[in-house]
Design an enzyme around this catalytic site. Structure first.
Site, PDB file in Angstrom:
ATOM      1  N   LYS A   1       0.815  -1.221   0.000  1.00  0.00           N
ATOM      2  CA  LYS A   1       0.000   0.000   0.000  1.00  0.00           C
ATOM      3  C   LYS A   1       0.844   1.265   0.000  1.00  0.00           C
ATOM      4  O   LYS A   1       0.455   2.275  -0.568  1.00  0.00           O
ATOM      5  CB  LYS A   1      -0.955   0.020   1.197  1.00  0.00           C
ATOM      6  CG  LYS A   1      -2.100  -0.946   1.043  1.00  0.00           C
ATOM      7  CD  LYS A   1      -3.263  -0.510   1.911  1.00  0.00           C
ATOM      8  CE  LYS A   1      -4.488  -1.371   1.616  1.00  0.00           C
ATOM      9  NZ  LYS A   1      -5.597  -1.078   2.521  1.00  0.00           N
TER      10      LYS A   1
ATOM     11  N   LYS B   1      -4.500  -9.949  -7.033  1.00  0.00           N
ATOM     12  CA  LYS B   1      -5.703 -10.086  -6.211  1.00  0.00           C
ATOM     13  C   LYS B   1      -6.801  -9.119  -6.675  1.00  0.00           C
ATOM     14  O   LYS B   1      -6.486  -7.978  -7.029  1.00  0.00           O
ATOM     15  CB  LYS B   1      -5.294  -9.767  -4.768  1.00  0.00           C
ATOM     16  CG  LYS B   1      -6.312 -10.058  -3.723  1.00  0.00           C
ATOM     17  CD  LYS B   1      -5.770  -9.717  -2.340  1.00  0.00           C
ATOM     18  CE  LYS B   1      -5.737  -8.223  -2.087  1.00  0.00           C
ATOM     19  NZ  LYS B   1      -5.445  -7.838  -0.723  1.00  0.00           N
TER      20      LYS B   1
ATOM     21  N   LYS C   1     -10.141  -3.443  -4.147  1.00  0.00           N
ATOM     22  CA  LYS C   1     -10.920  -2.207  -4.249  1.00  0.00           C
ATOM     23  C   LYS C   1     -10.119  -1.105  -4.911  1.00  0.00           C
ATOM     24  O   LYS C   1     -10.675  -0.176  -5.497  1.00  0.00           O
ATOM     25  CB  LYS C   1     -11.298  -1.710  -2.849  1.00  0.00           C
ATOM     26  CG  LYS C   1     -12.253  -2.613  -2.107  1.00  0.00           C
ATOM     27  CD  LYS C   1     -12.460  -2.078  -0.683  1.00  0.00           C
ATOM     28  CE  LYS C   1     -13.210  -3.085   0.155  1.00  0.00           C
ATOM     29  NZ  LYS C   1     -12.739  -3.154   1.541  1.00  0.00           N
TER      30      LYS C   1
HETATM   31  P1  TYM Z   1     -10.615  -5.703   3.509  1.00  0.00           P
HETATM   32  O1  TYM Z   1     -11.585  -4.600   3.736  1.00  0.00           O
HETATM   33  O2  TYM Z   1      -9.508  -5.487   2.531  1.00  0.00           O
HETATM   34  O3  TYM Z   1     -11.372  -7.009   3.062  1.00  0.00           O
HETATM   35  C1  TYM Z   1     -12.495  -7.523   3.785  1.00  0.00           C
HETATM   36  C2  TYM Z   1     -12.479  -9.041   3.740  1.00  0.00           C
HETATM   37  O4  TYM Z   1     -12.485  -9.481   2.365  1.00  0.00           O
HETATM   38  C3  TYM Z   1     -11.404 -10.370   2.138  1.00  0.00           C
HETATM   39  N1  TYM Z   1     -10.890 -10.165   0.768  1.00  0.00           N
HETATM   40  C4  TYM Z   1     -10.778 -11.145  -0.131  1.00  0.00           C
HETATM   41  N2  TYM Z   1     -11.038 -12.465  -0.075  1.00  0.00           N
HETATM   42  C5  TYM Z   1     -10.808 -13.199  -1.192  1.00  0.00           C
HETATM   43  N3  TYM Z   1     -10.330 -12.661  -2.355  1.00  0.00           N
HETATM   44  C6  TYM Z   1     -10.046 -11.340  -2.454  1.00  0.00           C
HETATM   45  N4  TYM Z   1      -9.612 -10.817  -3.598  1.00  0.00           N
HETATM   46  C7  TYM Z   1     -10.273 -10.518  -1.311  1.00  0.00           C
HETATM   47  N5  TYM Z   1     -10.102  -9.183  -1.062  1.00  0.00           N
HETATM   48  C8  TYM Z   1     -10.485  -9.000   0.210  1.00  0.00           C
HETATM   49  C9  TYM Z   1     -10.342  -9.991   3.166  1.00  0.00           C
HETATM   50  O5  TYM Z   1      -9.465 -11.062   3.419  1.00  0.00           O
HETATM   51  C10 TYM Z   1     -11.208  -9.646   4.371  1.00  0.00           C
HETATM   52  O6  TYM Z   1     -11.559 -10.817   5.096  1.00  0.00           O
HETATM   53  N6  TYM Z   1      -7.545  -5.554   7.492  1.00  0.00           N
HETATM   54  C11 TYM Z   1      -8.863  -5.995   7.023  1.00  0.00           C
HETATM   55  C12 TYM Z   1     -10.004  -5.413   7.803  1.00  0.00           C
HETATM   56  C13 TYM Z   1      -9.936  -5.634   9.262  1.00  0.00           C
HETATM   57  C14 TYM Z   1     -10.171  -6.855   9.962  1.00  0.00           C
HETATM   58  C15 TYM Z   1     -10.028  -6.535  11.332  1.00  0.00           C
HETATM   59  C16 TYM Z   1     -10.463  -8.135   9.532  1.00  0.00           C
HETATM   60  C17 TYM Z   1      -9.676  -4.685  10.212  1.00  0.00           C
HETATM   61  N7  TYM Z   1      -9.742  -5.217  11.445  1.00  0.00           N
HETATM   62  C18 TYM Z   1     -10.176  -7.524  12.322  1.00  0.00           C
HETATM   63  C19 TYM Z   1     -10.604  -9.131  10.522  1.00  0.00           C
HETATM   64  C20 TYM Z   1     -10.473  -8.813  11.885  1.00  0.00           C
HETATM   65  C21 TYM Z   1      -9.013  -5.553   5.562  1.00  0.00           C
HETATM   66  O7  TYM Z   1      -8.402  -4.634   5.113  1.00  0.00           O
HETATM   67  O8  TYM Z   1     -10.009  -6.213   4.890  1.00  0.00           O
END
Ligand code: TYM
Length: 331
Positions: free
Chosen positions: A111, A194, A197
């Site tokens: 990032k 991947k 967003k």
């Molecule tokens: P974020 O917002 O990027 O994504 C949310 C969830 O979607 C999953 N994900 C994917 N799974 C499969 N293929 C993909 N291309 C893909 N892109 C995203 C992510 O693995 C996630 O489960 N750091 C986290 C948010 C967070 C969090 C937490 C998660 C903050 N605090 C505590 C669990 C527990 C994040 O940026 O997810």
């Protein structure tokens, strides 16, 4: 006691990877676990967010969870900033985690890009806040996509170091739950990247709010190769786009890759893409429509988030008190 915590960033463009890798699995878990699902707005601002867009995205993520089938009464749905315990515990964890640990985090490197000096301090300390999200509830299980695995390992390291430093057994070591055939959904434009967003190309991802025509168009335009679809798993070697599209089909159809290979192996991409588009529209269309309906009543969504925030605070306040006593702030 088993407790689940997971989160999604409200940074716009909620996509098929978020749905298949995370939200859809949460719907099933609510039967067996006490679940807390959080819209992590404090994580979102580690990269600048337009305030109005952030408010809209926060409601949109809540709407996506509810439209996908998560019951906001039986579970807790709220946005992170409504519960100050996350920030409070994150500060304690800033003092527990080591610089060397954060230096190894691949998400920061991706990032921050080349201009790391210009990244926010929040982006660097992001994993400590994520550990606080989970441990403020003493959550035992964290259902996520594969990309969050490293952050979960760090969370366990922080919990272990805290318990050791203070000679307590306060935090459990939370288990990642990485389910199914779509733990890492790839970009429709490049099967080695991947689905994300932040990809500048909207054609790279299917958004949860895309209408039927847009979903069909994106699948039609998805990158492929000239060969027919493989008729066994070894045939995916060097063919990431075929693996990705067939994996998406398997996940949407609730089946496994072998079944999809048995049905479509040896066929042309064009036939398969039509079937995939029909399936994606059938599965995602109703969710997108329901999201839109929920988004039209922002007062109702805000009330759900406020109620969830209150219930979240009721869980974490006694845990934070315990932490404050252990570190010597109280008691
Ligand atoms: P974020 O917002 O990027 O994504 C949310 C969830 O979607 C999953 N994900 C994917 N799974 C499969 N293929 C993909 N291309 C893909 N892109 C995203 C992510 O693995 C996630 O489960 N750091 C986290 C948010 C967070 C969090 C937490 C998660 C903050 N605090 C505590 C669990 C527990 C994040 O940026 O997810």
């Amino acid at each position: 006691m088993n407790r689940i915590f997971s989160g999604v960033q409200p940074t716009g463009n909620l996509h098929l990877g978020n749905y298949l890798g995370a939200i859809r699995n949460w719907v099933r878990l609510q039967e067996d676990f006490d679940c807390i699902f959080c819209v992590v707005d404090m994580h979102a601002i580690t990269v600048f967010q337009d305030p109005a867009a952030l408010r809209t995205s926060t409601r949109e993520v809540a709407a996506a969870m509810i439209a996908s089938g998560i019951d906001p009464k039986a579970n807790i749905i709220f946005n992170q900033s409504r519960n100050p315990s996350h920030a409070e515990l994150a500060w304690v964890f800033n003092c527990v985690a080591r610089l060397g640990w954060l230096n190894r985090m691949t998400q920061f490197k991706e990032k921050a890009g080349k201009n790391k000096e210009n990244a926010s301090v929040g982006l660097y300390a992001y994993p400590n806040l994520m550990a606080a999200d989970i441990l403020a509830y003493k959550a035992t299980h964290v259902p996520v996509g594969e990309d969050q695995k490293q952050h979960l390992e760090l969370t366990r390291d922080i919990a272990t170091k805290f318990n050791n430093d203070f000679q307590v057994d306060l935090f459990p070591l939370p288990e990642p739950q990485i389910f199914g055939t779509a733990t890492r959904v790839m970009s429709l434009r490049d099967g080695t990247k991947k689905m994300s967003k932040s990809d500048p190309s909207a054609l790279s991802r299917i958004s949860m709010t895309d209408d039927a025509d847009t979903i069909a168009k994106k699948i039609r335009k998805a990158k492929t190769d000239p060969e027919p679809l493989p008729d066994n798993k070894d045939g995916f070697e060097g063919r990431p786009e075929a693996a990705n599209l067939m994996g998406i089909y398997a996940a949407l159809d609730d089946t496994d890759l072998d079944a999809v290979i048995a049905q479509y192996g040896g066929q042309q991409f064009s036939t398969f893409k039509q079937a995939l588009a029909d399936l994606a529209v059938a599965k995602l269309g109703p969710i997108g429509d329901e999201m839109q309906r929920l988004m039209d009543d922002s007062g109702h969504l805000d009330a759900i988030l406020e109620d969830g925030g209150q219930r979240a605070r009721a869980i974490t306040q006694p845990i934070l008190k315990e932490v404050y006593e252990v570190v010597g702030f109280l008691g």
